[in-house]
Design an enzyme around this catalytic site. Sequence first.
Site, mmCIF file in Angstrom:
data_model
loop_
_atom_site.group_PDB
_atom_site.id
_atom_site.type_symbol
_atom_site.label_atom_id
_atom_site.label_comp_id
_atom_site.label_asym_id
_atom_site.label_seq_id
_atom_site.Cartn_x
_atom_site.Cartn_y
_atom_site.Cartn_z
ATOM 1 N N GLU A 32 69.655 -39.188 -7.416
ATOM 2 C CA GLU A 32 68.981 -38.656 -8.197
ATOM 3 C C GLU A 32 67.972 -37.354 -7.452
ATOM 4 O O GLU A 32 67.282 -37.714 -6.715
ATOM 5 C CB GLU A 32 68.095 -39.463 -9.104
ATOM 6 C CG GLU A 32 66.951 -38.833 -10.012
ATOM 7 C CD GLU A 32 67.313 -37.848 -11.025
ATOM 8 O OE1 GLU A 32 68.131 -37.801 -11.730
ATOM 9 O OE2 GLU A 32 66.829 -36.580 -11.035
ATOM 10 N N GLY A 37 65.677 -41.021 -15.141
ATOM 11 C CA GLY A 37 65.381 -41.086 -16.790
ATOM 12 C C GLY A 37 65.847 -39.504 -17.212
ATOM 13 O O GLY A 37 66.340 -39.558 -18.532
ATOM 14 N N GLY A 38 65.862 -38.624 -16.454
ATOM 15 C CA GLY A 38 66.636 -37.405 -16.866
ATOM 16 C C GLY A 38 65.561 -36.470 -17.909
ATOM 17 O O GLY A 38 64.447 -36.927 -18.240
ATOM 18 N N CYS A 40 65.688 -36.675 -21.217
ATOM 19 C CA CYS A 40 65.354 -37.404 -22.486
ATOM 20 C C CYS A 40 64.018 -38.163 -22.365
ATOM 21 O O CYS A 40 63.066 -38.039 -22.875
ATOM 22 C CB CYS A 40 66.333 -38.445 -22.882
ATOM 23 S SG CYS A 40 65.770 -39.512 -24.145
ATOM 24 N N HIS A 439 65.078 -52.935 -52.575
ATOM 25 C CA HIS A 439 64.280 -52.092 -53.398
ATOM 26 C C HIS A 439 62.853 -52.311 -52.799
ATOM 27 O O HIS A 439 62.578 -53.474 -52.610
ATOM 28 C CB HIS A 439 64.418 -52.416 -54.707
ATOM 29 C CG HIS A 439 63.374 -51.609 -55.577
ATOM 30 N ND1 HIS A 439 63.402 -50.331 -55.902
ATOM 31 C CD2 HIS A 439 61.959 -52.091 -56.014
ATOM 32 C CE1 HIS A 439 62.061 -49.967 -56.509
ATOM 33 N NE2 HIS A 439 61.544 -50.897 -56.730
HETATM 34 C C1 LIG Z 1 63.167 -30.915 -26.082
HETATM 35 C C2 LIG Z 1 64.156 -31.777 -26.147
HETATM 36 C C3 LIG Z 1 64.236 -32.924 -27.302
HETATM 37 C C4 LIG Z 1 65.183 -33.648 -27.219
HETATM 38 N N1 LIG Z 1 65.084 -34.800 -28.149
HETATM 39 C C5 LIG Z 1 66.249 -35.584 -28.377
HETATM 40 C C6 LIG Z 1 66.274 -36.551 -29.434
HETATM 41 O O1 LIG Z 1 65.248 -36.626 -30.185
HETATM 42 N N2 LIG Z 1 67.481 -37.364 -29.470
HETATM 43 C C7 LIG Z 1 68.595 -36.979 -28.896
HETATM 44 O O2 LIG Z 1 69.621 -37.846 -28.950
HETATM 45 N N3 LIG Z 1 68.463 -36.243 -27.749
HETATM 46 C C8 LIG Z 1 67.242 -35.437 -27.560
HETATM 47 N N4 LIG Z 1 67.553 -34.371 -26.501
HETATM 48 C C9 LIG Z 1 68.656 -34.194 -25.673
HETATM 49 C C10 LIG Z 1 68.651 -35.379 -24.802
HETATM 50 O O3 LIG Z 1 67.521 -35.340 -23.880
HETATM 51 C C11 LIG Z 1 69.810 -35.213 -23.731
HETATM 52 O O4 LIG Z 1 71.021 -34.969 -24.548
HETATM 53 C C12 LIG Z 1 70.323 -36.384 -22.569
HETATM 54 O O5 LIG Z 1 69.039 -36.392 -21.918
HETATM 55 C C13 LIG Z 1 71.258 -35.993 -21.781
HETATM 56 O O6 LIG Z 1 71.482 -36.945 -21.050
HETATM 57 P P1 LIG Z 1 72.297 -36.821 -19.597
HETATM 58 O O7 LIG Z 1 72.523 -37.919 -18.955
HETATM 59 O O8 LIG Z 1 73.511 -36.219 -19.880
HETATM 60 O O9 LIG Z 1 71.370 -35.728 -18.772
HETATM 61 P P2 LIG Z 1 69.951 -35.886 -18.211
HETATM 62 O O10 LIG Z 1 69.184 -36.676 -19.172
HETATM 63 O O11 LIG Z 1 69.388 -34.175 -18.224
HETATM 64 O O12 LIG Z 1 69.929 -36.253 -16.788
HETATM 65 C C14 LIG Z 1 70.600 -35.687 -15.802
HETATM 66 C C15 LIG Z 1 69.903 -36.143 -14.301
HETATM 67 O O13 LIG Z 1 70.666 -35.642 -13.252
HETATM 68 C C16 LIG Z 1 69.933 -35.086 -12.338
HETATM 69 N N5 LIG Z 1 70.628 -34.285 -11.597
HETATM 70 C C17 LIG Z 1 70.945 -32.881 -11.991
HETATM 71 N N6 LIG Z 1 71.759 -32.260 -10.908
HETATM 72 C C18 LIG Z 1 71.720 -33.066 -9.838
HETATM 73 C C19 LIG Z 1 72.022 -33.029 -8.546
HETATM 74 N N7 LIG Z 1 72.923 -31.872 -8.196
HETATM 75 N N8 LIG Z 1 71.801 -34.046 -7.588
HETATM 76 C C20 LIG Z 1 71.284 -35.127 -8.165
HETATM 77 N N9 LIG Z 1 70.629 -35.284 -9.295
HETATM 78 C C21 LIG Z 1 70.929 -34.172 -10.513
HETATM 79 C C22 LIG Z 1 68.708 -34.701 -13.069
HETATM 80 O O14 LIG Z 1 67.499 -34.457 -12.373
HETATM 81 C C23 LIG Z 1 68.636 -35.740 -14.191
HETATM 82 O O15 LIG Z 1 67.644 -36.628 -13.858
HETATM 83 C C24 LIG Z 1 66.294 -33.687 -26.436
HETATM 84 C C25 LIG Z 1 66.373 -32.455 -25.379
HETATM 85 C C26 LIG Z 1 65.110 -31.742 -25.287
HETATM 86 C C27 LIG Z 1 65.095 -30.556 -24.442
#
Ligand SMILES: Cc1cc2nc3c(=O)[nH]c(=O)nc-3n(C[C@H](O)[C@H](O)[C@H](O)COP(=O)(O)OP(=O)(O)OC[C@H]3O[C@@H](n4cnc5c(N)ncnc54)[C@H](O)[C@@H]3O)c2cc1C
Length: 456
Positions: A32, A37-38, A40, A439
Amino acid sequence: MNFDAIVIGAGQAGPPMAQRLSGAGMKVALIERKLFGGTCVNTGCWPTKTLVASAHAAHLARRAADFGVVLGGAVSVDMKRVKARQDALVRGQREGVERWVTDLPNCTVFRGHARFEAPRRIRVGDDVLSADKVFINVGGRANVPAMPGVDQVRTLTNTSLLELDELPRHLVVIGGSYIGLEFAQIHRRFGAQVTVVEMAPRLIQREDPEVSDAIRDILEAEGVQVRLEAKCISFEPDGQDIRVHVDCSDGEPQVTGSHVLLAVGRRPNTDDLGLDAAGIELDRRGYIVVDDALKTSADGVWALGDCNGRGAFTHTAYNDFEIVAANLLDGEARRVSDRIPTYALFTDPPLGRCGMSEAEARAAGKRVLVGRRPMTKVGRAVEKDETQGFMKIVVDADTKAILGAAILGTEGDEAVHGILDTMYAKAPYTTLQRAVHIHPTVSELIPTVLGELKAS
Ligand SMILES: Cc1cc2nc3c(=O)[nH]c(=O)nc-3n(C[C@H](O)[C@H](O)[C@H](O)COP(=O)(O)OP(=O)(O)OC[C@H]3O[C@@H](n4cnc5c(N)ncnc54)[C@H](O)[C@@H]3O)c2cc1C
C-alpha cells in the site's frame, strides 16, 4: 523476496484477498502506497456519508417546526466540528484496516509505491518481490480535465474539498453526476451558495429523464443553482474568487465562486504501475483489460476493483474479490457478468437503483411494462413528511422478469434491495407482487406498484 501471492493496494478488494490467500496457507505480500482502506474509507464513501448525515441533521433541524418541534434559536453549522466528526470516523476505519492486514498471519505489509518490472516481479522502494500470483487493486483518482484556464485557478477534487474545515462561500461544482450532486446538496445544507455546472442537457444523464428532472427539482427547491448544457467551460481568476465561464442554454454566461470542485469522473491509477513491463493490456481509457473472471492479459495476474473498469463502487470491488477468491480457492466458476448493476445516489432523499433504466431496457429491444408511484402516495413518506420523488419498476412483458428499478425517495437506497434480490433469484415479478411486506414501510408499496404495471 519470493511470495506465493502479491496484492497491490489496500482498498476494498486487496485486504480481504490477502486474508483469504494467507488463510489458505499462502505466503502473501500486501503493498500500500498511502492510505489503508483506499478511496472509500479515506476520500469517498465514509467521509461523504458522514457529511450527508451532518447535512441531514442541519436540514431536519431547520424543518423542526414542520414536525411540531421547537428549537431554542437559529440553526447554525460548526464546520470544524463537522470535519472533526468526519475525521474521527475515517481515522478509526483506516486504522482498523491497517491493523487488520498487519495482524494477518503469513502476510507481510510493504508501505510504498509498487511498480512492475516483469509480469510477476514488482519493485517497492529497494525491495523486489516476486510471486506466481499477483492481484492488482490500485483503484482510481479524480479526473482533472484539460479545460481552458484550469491550471490558472485553484480547484478542488473530492480529496481536497474534504480537507476544508471552513464552509465555501460559493461552491461551484463542475459535473452534475453522482459525486458532484452529493457534495452540492451537502454544502447547500451547511449554508453555502452552490451552483452545479453540467455539460449535458440534464443531470445524471445515464438515468431516465424523469429521474434526472426530479433530482433537479429536489436540489433547486433547496436553493442549489443548476446550469445545464454548459458548453466550453473555462476558468479565470477574479481576485480571490474564480470566474467560471459557462456558455449555457440559458442564464448568465459566467458564475463566480469562492471554490470550484471538479467532479467530472475518475481515472484509474494505472499510469505509474509499470504495466507495459508486465505485458498487461490497458483499454484506451487506461483501465486494465480483464476477462469475465477478472484475469488480465498476463498469466497469473488479476485486476480487481475500480482499476478494471467493470465497476466503480465499493460493493463491486468487494464482489471482484469474492469472484476471484471463489474461483481460485473454492473451485467455483463465478463471473463478473453475473453481477446485476446496482448503486445509490446518496442525496436526500436518496436514489436507489438496480438493473436497467427504462431507456436501457427499450434500447435492448425489450417489450417493457412500467409501474410508478409518487412518494406522496407512500404512507411512510407522508408520515415522515418526506414525500419528494417516486418509485419506478421496469418489467419484461414477455418473460415477467424484473429488468430494473429506480426508487427516488426516503429509504429508496434500502427499499431497492427487495427488487434486486428478486432479480438475483430470477423469480418473476409476480412472486414479489404476492409478497406481504411490513406496514408502514416504503417497501410495502412495491407489490402494489407491480400490480399496476402499464405498457408505457
Ligand atoms: C467522493 C466519492 C464518494 C463515493 N461514494 C461511494 C458510495 O457511497 N458507495 C460506493 O459503493 N462507492 C462510492 N465511491 C466509490 C468507491 O470509493 C470506490 O469504488 C472504491 O473505493 C473502489 O475500491 P478499490 O479497492 O477498487 O480502490 P481504492 O479504494 O481506490 O483503493 C486502491 C488502493 O491502492 C493504492 N495504490 C494505488 N496505486 C498503488 C501502487 N502503485 N502501489 C501501492 N498501492 C497503490 C491506493 O493508495 C489505494 O489505497 C465513492 C467515491 C468517491 C470519490
